[in-house]
Design an enzyme around this catalytic site. Sequence first.
Site, short mmCIF file in Angstrom:
data_model
loop_
_atom_site.label_atom_id
_atom_site.label_comp_id
_atom_site.label_asym_id
_atom_site.label_seq_id
_atom_site.Cartn_x
_atom_site.Cartn_y
_atom_site.Cartn_z
N THR A 146 84.97 59.11 -38.56
CA THR A 146 85.08 59.76 -39.88
C THR A 146 85.09 61.28 -39.68
OG1 THR A 146 82.67 59.70 -40.13
CG2 THR A 146 83.87 57.92 -41.18
N ALA A 197 76.95 63.09 -36.32
CA ALA A 197 76.04 63.54 -37.38
C ALA A 197 75.17 62.34 -37.68
CB ALA A 197 76.83 63.95 -38.61
N TYR A 226 70.70 75.81 -44.54
CA TYR A 226 71.45 75.34 -43.38
C TYR A 226 71.22 76.24 -42.16
CZ TYR A 226 74.75 72.49 -40.87
OH TYR A 226 75.29 71.62 -39.96
N LEU A 285 82.90 71.23 -45.63
CA LEU A 285 83.82 70.28 -46.24
C LEU A 285 83.07 69.06 -46.71
CD1 LEU A 285 86.79 70.12 -43.76
CD2 LEU A 285 86.89 70.70 -46.15
N VAL A 286 83.68 68.33 -47.64
CA VAL A 286 83.06 67.08 -48.06
C VAL A 286 83.22 66.05 -46.94
CG1 VAL A 286 83.02 65.28 -49.82
CG2 VAL A 286 83.96 67.52 -50.36
P1 NAD Z 1 80.57 62.34 -40.41
O1 NAD Z 1 79.36 61.73 -41.02
O2 NAD Z 1 81.85 62.22 -41.13
O3 NAD Z 1 80.81 61.71 -38.92
C1 NAD Z 1 79.77 61.36 -38.07
C2 NAD Z 1 80.30 60.50 -36.92
O4 NAD Z 1 79.19 60.21 -36.04
C3 NAD Z 1 80.86 59.13 -37.33
O5 NAD Z 1 81.96 58.82 -36.50
C4 NAD Z 1 79.72 58.16 -37.02
O6 NAD Z 1 80.11 56.82 -36.73
C5 NAD Z 1 79.15 58.81 -35.78
N1 NAD Z 1 77.76 58.45 -35.51
C6 NAD Z 1 76.64 58.76 -36.22
N2 NAD Z 1 75.54 58.29 -35.60
C7 NAD Z 1 75.96 57.71 -34.45
C8 NAD Z 1 75.33 57.04 -33.38
N3 NAD Z 1 74.00 56.92 -33.31
N4 NAD Z 1 76.09 56.54 -32.38
C9 NAD Z 1 77.44 56.64 -32.40
N5 NAD Z 1 78.11 57.28 -33.38
C10 NAD Z 1 77.37 57.79 -34.39
O7 NAD Z 1 80.18 63.83 -40.10
P2 NAD Z 1 81.00 65.22 -40.00
O8 NAD Z 1 80.72 66.00 -41.21
O9 NAD Z 1 82.40 64.99 -39.54
O10 NAD Z 1 80.16 65.93 -38.86
C11 NAD Z 1 80.55 65.93 -37.51
C12 NAD Z 1 80.01 67.19 -36.87
O11 NAD Z 1 80.62 68.33 -37.50
C13 NAD Z 1 78.49 67.35 -37.07
O12 NAD Z 1 77.94 67.88 -35.89
C14 NAD Z 1 78.40 68.35 -38.20
O13 NAD Z 1 77.20 69.09 -38.19
C15 NAD Z 1 79.62 69.23 -37.91
N6 NAD Z 1 80.09 70.04 -39.06
C16 NAD Z 1 80.26 69.47 -40.29
C17 NAD Z 1 80.67 70.29 -41.36
C18 NAD Z 1 80.86 69.74 -42.75
O14 NAD Z 1 80.93 70.52 -43.71
N7 NAD Z 1 80.99 68.45 -42.92
C19 NAD Z 1 80.95 71.66 -41.15
C20 NAD Z 1 80.83 72.17 -39.86
C21 NAD Z 1 80.38 71.34 -38.82
#
Ligand code: NAD
Length: 393
Positions: A51, A140, A235, A273-274
Amino acid sequence: MVIKPKVRGFICTNAHPVGCAQSVSNQIEYIKSLGFEQEGPKNVLVIGCSTGYGLASRITAAFGYGSKTLGICFEKQPSERKTGTAGWYNTAAFHNEAKQAGLYADSLNGDAFSDELKTATIDKIKQDLGKVDLVIYSLASPRRTDPETGEVFKSTLKPVGQAYTTKTYDTDKDKVHEITLEPANEKEIADTVKVMGGEDWQRWLSQLNAAGVLAEGCKTTAYTYIGKELTWPIYGQATIGRAKEDLDRAAQAIMQDASALNVQANVSSLKALVTQASSAIPVMPLYISLIYKVMKQEGTHEGCIEQIAGLFNERLFTDNPPTDELNRFRMDGKETNDATQAKIKALWDKVTQDNFHELSDYAGYNTEFLNLFGFAIKGVDYEADVDPLVDWS
Ligand code: NAD
């Protein structure tokens, strides 16, 4: 079954297989339309592939550069009565599309924090790919079991130092209200670093290196959010920010450990982002609804796939990419520049329950939230009977 969204609090407890497949397909089409010309990675490991930013990374590698991708995720399989998670359906759809395009794609579903999954991944790389030349770390998670002690650590989303009172948006009740977040204690800070800090990224790279499956010059990046004053109290300068700071330490340690192979490790800062992860963070839904409004007006709005396409094209696979003072790739400039932040701050100061729908891109936020679970996607017939039992191959 006919599948309609079941939203509970900040998550949706079901997902639509056809909608998820359409969303994956839309992202693939976007990447193909860019026609990347430079050489990219050949064999890519994406940890957190199903995701959000991890899925976008996998799509960019495969359909932008023709990479073989091995993904790691933690998703729930569907049953006769219950749909699978969105990440399950996204992965199934990605496999289908990759295979149709003649690209290798496989995924391991399990706990990425465990040594068992790391070992299984190494075996799979040896068997199918030989070595990997790009490792994306995009996990995450709210908890992590320490692979050495078996202790379970939980992350908290709290300010550090002092309580913080601010506005937030309750997506479920469609309400803007004030909340006070109490500060974290030392244990909560340390536990959040244990879950979302750099220890696991470093452990992955160390085990991959020891097993001889990292290619010479392999690149690796872990994703962070830095943000600005409006989000710092919850954050950047809060428990999660402390954890993210630890990624900078881990990047240095990874490069030292794998210096014989000239491995390049950079933290990449992406825009807010969402995603499933960000909708769980207090304040972020309100902040994101406002930045969507401002950035759409400015013509600078981007989703996960646009951000990651830029990261690959302008940072990871280009000569002499710009980095900040901590050797990070910054893809967040369109959000964090002073002029844009000033516009967001002006809206933030004015926003109340009464004017929220008018001042924010509330509709955009909600649509993107539903899109994460395969709902509200253009071209999908949500009245049609669909089979939730979708498998991977
Ligand atoms: P998300 O929830 O969409 O994706 C998380 C992913 O991690 C998924 O594929 C899930 O299956 C996997 N996952 C979670 N726990 C797991 C485990 N124990 N074992 C295996 N897989 C596992 O999250 P996202 O928003 O895409 O975040 C991804 C990264 O990007 C994070 O480090 C987050 O901090 C960073 N980030 C997010 C944003 C934002 O606004 N969403 C902005 C900047 C950075």
